[in-house]
Design a protein around this motif. Structure first.
Motif, PDB file in Angstrom:
ATOM      1  N   THR A   1       0.837  -1.189   0.000  1.00  0.00           N
ATOM      2  CA  THR A   1       0.000   0.000   0.000  1.00  0.00           C
ATOM      3  C   THR A   1       0.878   1.248   0.000  1.00  0.00           C
ATOM      4  O   THR A   1       2.103   1.159   0.058  1.00  0.00           O
ATOM      5  CB  THR A   1      -0.916   0.020   1.232  1.00  0.00           C
ATOM      6  OG1 THR A   1      -0.104   0.080   2.422  1.00  0.00           O
ATOM      7  CG2 THR A   1      -1.782  -1.231   1.292  1.00  0.00           C
ATOM      8  N   THR A   2       0.224   2.414  -0.056  1.00  0.00           N
ATOM      9  CA  THR A   2       0.937   3.685  -0.007  1.00  0.00           C
ATOM     10  C   THR A   2       1.001   4.168   1.432  1.00  0.00           C
ATOM     11  O   THR A   2      -0.032   4.237   2.112  1.00  0.00           O
ATOM     12  CB  THR A   2       0.240   4.734  -0.890  1.00  0.00           C
ATOM     13  OG1 THR A   2       0.219   4.256  -2.232  1.00  0.00           O
ATOM     14  CG2 THR A   2       0.976   6.068  -0.841  1.00  0.00           C
ATOM     15  N   ALA A   3       2.202   4.493   1.889  1.00  0.00           N
ATOM     16  CA  ALA A   3       2.392   4.920   3.273  1.00  0.00           C
ATOM     17  C   ALA A   3       2.192   6.421   3.400  1.00  0.00           C
ATOM     18  O   ALA A   3       2.413   7.187   2.457  1.00  0.00           O
ATOM     19  CB  ALA A   3       3.786   4.538   3.754  1.00  0.00           C
ATOM     20  N   LEU A   4       1.782   6.841   4.602  1.00  0.00           N
ATOM     21  CA  LEU A   4       1.566   8.252   4.904  1.00  0.00           C
ATOM     22  C   LEU A   4       2.487   8.667   6.045  1.00  0.00           C
ATOM     23  O   LEU A   4       2.499   8.039   7.105  1.00  0.00           O
ATOM     24  CB  LEU A   4       0.106   8.502   5.289  1.00  0.00           C
ATOM     25  CG  LEU A   4      -0.256   9.932   5.709  1.00  0.00           C
ATOM     26  CD1 LEU A   4      -0.022  10.909   4.575  1.00  0.00           C
ATOM     27  CD2 LEU A   4      -1.712   9.986   6.177  1.00  0.00           C
ATOM     28  N   VAL A   5       3.240   9.748   5.831  1.00  0.00           N
ATOM     29  CA  VAL A   5       4.213  10.241   6.804  1.00  0.00           C
ATOM     30  C   VAL A   5       3.844  11.672   7.168  1.00  0.00           C
ATOM     31  O   VAL A   5       3.447  12.467   6.316  1.00  0.00           O
ATOM     32  CB  VAL A   5       5.636  10.195   6.221  1.00  0.00           C
ATOM     33  CG1 VAL A   5       6.631  10.881   7.144  1.00  0.00           C
ATOM     34  CG2 VAL A   5       6.058   8.748   5.966  1.00  0.00           C
ATOM     35  N   ASN A   6       4.000  12.025   8.444  1.00  0.00           N
ATOM     36  CA  ASN A   6       3.745  13.384   8.909  1.00  0.00           C
ATOM     37  C   ASN A   6       4.968  13.874   9.677  1.00  0.00           C
ATOM     38  O   ASN A   6       5.290  13.359  10.742  1.00  0.00           O
ATOM     39  CB  ASN A   6       2.496  13.402   9.800  1.00  0.00           C
ATOM     40  CG  ASN A   6       2.071  14.798  10.193  1.00  0.00           C
ATOM     41  OD1 ASN A   6       1.896  15.095  11.368  1.00  0.00           O
ATOM     42  ND2 ASN A   6       1.897  15.679   9.221  1.00  0.00           N
ATOM     43  N   LEU A   7       5.674  14.876   9.105  1.00  0.00           N
ATOM     44  CA  LEU A   7       6.899  15.402   9.682  1.00  0.00           C
ATOM     45  C   LEU A   7       6.692  16.834  10.175  1.00  0.00           C
ATOM     46  O   LEU A   7       5.699  17.480   9.844  1.00  0.00           O
ATOM     47  CB  LEU A   7       8.028  15.375   8.645  1.00  0.00           C
ATOM     48  CG  LEU A   7       8.364  14.013   8.032  1.00  0.00           C
ATOM     49  CD1 LEU A   7       9.440  14.175   6.966  1.00  0.00           C
ATOM     50  CD2 LEU A   7       8.798  13.021   9.097  1.00  0.00           C
ATOM     51  N   HIS A   8       7.674  17.320  10.922  1.00  0.00           N
ATOM     52  CA  HIS A   8       7.590  18.651  11.519  1.00  0.00           C
ATOM     53  C   HIS A   8       8.356  19.663  10.683  1.00  0.00           C
ATOM     54  O   HIS A   8       9.585  19.740  10.761  1.00  0.00           O
ATOM     55  CB  HIS A   8       8.129  18.614  12.945  1.00  0.00           C
ATOM     56  CG  HIS A   8       8.117  19.946  13.631  1.00  0.00           C
ATOM     57  ND1 HIS A   8       7.021  20.785  13.615  1.00  0.00           N
ATOM     58  CD2 HIS A   8       9.073  20.585  14.353  1.00  0.00           C
ATOM     59  CE1 HIS A   8       7.299  21.884  14.295  1.00  0.00           C
ATOM     60  NE2 HIS A   8       8.545  21.788  14.749  1.00  0.00           N
ATOM     61  N   THR A   9       7.663  20.377   9.854  1.00  0.00           N
ATOM     62  CA  THR A   9       8.145  21.492   9.028  1.00  0.00           C
ATOM     63  C   THR A   9       9.567  21.232   8.508  1.00  0.00           C
ATOM     64  O   THR A   9       9.935  20.086   8.160  1.00  0.00           O
ATOM     65  CB  THR A   9       8.009  22.833   9.786  1.00  0.00           C
ATOM     66  OG1 THR A   9       8.307  23.911   8.899  1.00  0.00           O
ATOM     67  CG2 THR A   9       8.818  22.926  11.040  1.00  0.00           C
TER      68      THR A   9
END
Length: 538
Positions: free
Chosen positions: A63-71
Motif C-alpha cells: 500500500t501507499t504509506a503516509l508520513v507526517n513530519l515537523h516542518t
C-alpha cells in the motif's frame, strides 16, 4: 459547512491511508487534533526512523504509506531515509506542517521558507497548496503520483491554519471527486516488439536472464519464473538487489552479480545476449573499470521506468508492464523454442565453521538464524558485509519475503522491520542487522516496544564497520579513521528502550532464541550475536 480537515480525512480514507507514521511538532497539531478512531498513529522518536518505518510498511503491505513530519527541521532529519525510499521505489506521501500563511512572508519561527525545494531531488513531486481548498485535492494527487510507476515518495507542505478553513459545497465536491479517482497502470508491449524480442532470444547462442527488484515489487514473480523455465536460461540476480526476484533455491539460479563494471562483465562472459528484467543496468560500486558487456554480447532491458531505460549505459530497452511483457514473451517463445534448455547447475554445498574461541562466523550465524525462522518469514537485512552469507543460508524462494535498502544509506533495517511487521502482521519479521547499522535508527526499538510489535532483531556484532574496511581495501584507503566501533552494548540499549534482549553464544542457542522469538506475539526481541569478520570479495 465542512472543513479542510474533514475533506483531508475523507481523501485518506478513500486511498486506504489510515496509518500515519509521524513525529509531531506544533505545526502538525492542527492536522492531528480530534484524531479519528479509524486512524492509527505510529510514533517514531526521530524523523529518519519515522520514514524508515513507513518505507517497510508500504513495501510489506503493498500500500501507499503516509508520513507526517515537523516542518523544515523534521524534513531535514528525514532526508536520508527519504532518499532510501526513492531508491526502494516506495509509494509514500510525505507531509510536513508549515507556519500559518499570515507569517510566511516574514519567515516567522518554524517557517519552511522554500518547502518544496528542501526534499528535492529525493521526491518525485513537491508541492505546497496555494489555497486551503487545494489541500485535499493535492493529497489525492500526491497519492496518485506516488503509485505511478516507478513508485516513489512525494512531498506536500501543509500550512497549519488551513485545516480549520471551511469549504464551499463546490470545493468539498471537488475534494471528494479527486479522492475517488483511480488510475490503472498496465501498459503491455506492442505485438511487433514482442516478436522482435522473442526472435532475438531464440536466435541467441547463449542468452541469460538478469532479474531485479521490480520483478518482486510489481508482482511479476510468477510470470518471470515461467519465462525462465520455458527458455531454460540461467538466471542471475542484479547487483545490490533490494528484493529477491527469483527463487534462490531454483536450479536455474546462478547467484548475484557483483556491483563492479569489470568483474560483472567477467561473470557474464560467454553469453551473447543479456535480458534484464526489472533492474537498472546496473548498480555499480566500487568503480572497477572495464567493458559493460562481454565482446559480442548485446543487452535488452525490460522496465517500467522510462528514466531507468534512458540512463542505461548500454543496450536496448522496452518500457512496459513487466508481468504482461514476460507473459507475452513466454507465449511467443513457445512457438520458437523446443521444450527444455541448458542443464541446471546444482547449488554448491557450503561448509559451516566457527571462528576462534567458538565465535560464530557470519555464515554459521546466518545458518543458525535461518534454521530457527519459520518458512513464511519476512526478512529484513542490513548487514552489508554479510549479504552473500545471508542468501546462502536463507535461500529465499517466495515473493515478498526480503527487504534491503537499494539506496546504500544505513538506517533502513531496524525502522523498516517495525513498519514491515505492522504492514504484514500475519508474518514473522526477522531483521538481521549489523552492530554499526542498527545505531542509525536505534530509536525504532522504542516504537517496537511501545506498540508491542513482535519483530525479531538479530544484531551481528563485530565492533566495526566491516563494509567500510572492505571499501578501504578496494579504494587503497587503508588507515582511514572511524572504522572501528568498540564499546557498544546493544543489549543494554535495547533493554533501556523496553525490548527484551539476549546474547547468543553458539549456533544451537541462536537457533533456539530465534525460534522462540518468532513464535510469540508479545513484543520485540533483540538477539546480540558476536561474530567474526569476513570481508566481501569481488
Amino acid at each position: 459547512m465542512r472543513t479542510v480537515r474533514e475533506a483531508v480525512l475523507d481523501v485518506l480514507r478513500a486511498r486506504g491511508m489510515t496509518t500515519v507514521f509521524g513525529n509531531p511538532g506544533s505545526t502538525e497539531l492542527p492536522m492531528l487534533k480530534r484524531f479519528p478512531e479509524d486512524f492509527r498513529y505510529v510514533l517514531g522518536l526521530q524523523e529518519a526512523v519515522v520514514v524508515g518505518m513507513a518505507d517497510g510498511f508500504a513495501l510489506a503491505s503493498g500500500t501507499t504509506a503516509l508520513v507526517n513530519l515537523h516542518t523544515g527541521p523534521g524534513t531535514g532529519n528525514a532526508m536520508g531515509a527519504i532518499l532510501n525510499a526513492r531508491a526502494n521505489r516506495t509509494p509514500m506521501v510525505v507531509t510536513a506542517g508549515q507556519q500559518v500563511r499570515a507569517m510566511l512572508t516574514m519567515e516567522a519561527l518554524l517557517s519552511n521558507p522554500q518547502a518544496t525545494l528542501l526534499p528535492q531531488p529525493a521526491v518525485k513531486w513537491a508541492y505546497e497548496p496555494p489555497r486551503p481548498a487545494d489541500v485535499a485535492p493535492a493529497l489525492a494527487r500526491a497519492a496518485q503520483l506516488a503509485e505511478t510507476p516507478p513508485h516513489g515518495p512525494v512531498f506536500v507542505s501543509l500550512p497549519m491554519d488551513d485545516f480549520d478553513a471551511e469549504l464551499t459545497e463546490a470545493e468539498d465536491r471537488g475534494a471528494q471527486s479527486a479522492a475517488a479517482r483511480r488510475v490503472t497502470h498496465a501498459t503491455g508491449p506492442a505485438p511487433e516488439t514482442v516478436r522482435h524480442l522473442a526472435d532475438r532470444i531464440a536466435g541467441a547462442r547463449s542468452a541469460v536472464l538478469v532479474v531485479g527488484d521490480d520483478v518482486d515489487a510489481s508482482g511479476a514473480w510468477d510470470a518471470v519464473v515461467a519465462l525462465a523455465e520455458r527458455t531454460g536460461l540461467p538466471v542471475w540476480a542484479a547487483p545490490v538487489s533490494a528484493r529477491v526476484a527469483f527463487p534462490r533455491n531454483h536450479p536455474q539460479f546462478r547467484g548475484e552479480l557483483v556491483p563492479a563494471i569489470g568483474p560483472l562483465t567477467q561473470q557474464l562472459y560467454g553469453h551473447d545476449l543479456v535480458v534484464v528484467i526489472g533492474a537498472p543496468v546496473f548498480r555499480y560500486y566500487p568503480y572497477i573499470p572495464g567493458s559493460y558487456l562481454p565482446d559480442g554480447a548485446e543487452l535488452i532491458l525490460l522496465t517500467r521506468d522510462a528514466e531507468e531505460a534512458a540512463r542505461a549505459p548500454v543496450g536496448d530497452a522496452v518500457v512496459a508492464d513487466l508481468t504482461l511483457s514476460a507473459r507475452a514473451l513466454t507465449d511467443r517463445l513457445a512457438d520458437l523454442l523446443p521444450p527444455g534448455g541448458p542443464a541446471p547447475r546444482p547449488h554448491e554445498q557450503v561448509r559451516i565453521t566457527e571462528g576462534p574461541d567458538g565465535v560464530l562466523t557470519p555464515l554459521a550465524a546466518m545458518t543458525a538464524i535461518a534454521q530457527g525462522a519459520p518458512d513464511h518469514t519476512l526478512w529484513v537485512n542490513e548487514s552489508p558485509s554479510n549479504v552473500p552469507q545471508f542468501h546462502a543460508a536463507t535461500r529465499i524462494s517466495t515473493p515478498g519475503s526480503y527487504l534491503f535498502s537499494a539506496g546504500g544509506g544505513l538506517g533502513f533495517g531496524a525502522a523498516a522491520a517495525v513498519g514491515a511487521q505492522l504492514g504484514a502482521p500475519g508474518r514473522p519479521v526477522v531483521a538481521v542487522i549489523g552492530d554499526g547499522s542498527i545505531h542509525y535508527a536505534v530509536q525504532a526499538l522504542w516504537t517496537a516496544a511501545a506498540y508491542k510489535v513482535p519483530v525479531t532483531f538479530v544484531v551481528l556484532s563485530n565492533a566495526r564497520y566491516a563494509i567500510l574496511q572492505w571499501f578501504a581495501q578496494i579504494e587503497h584507503a587503508q588507515g582511514a579513521p572511524g572504522l572501528d566501533i568498540p564499546g557498544l552494548d546493544i543489549t543494554a540499549i535495547a533493554t533501556g528502550y523496553g525490548v527484551r534482549a539476549h546474547t547468543a553464544h553458539g549456533a544451537g542457542e541462536l537457533t533456539k532464541l530465534v525460534w522462540d522469538a518468532t513464535a510469540q506475539q508479545d513484543g520485540p526481541v533483540l538477539i546480540d550475536v558476536p561474530i567474526t569478520t569476513e570481508l566481501p570479495s569481488l
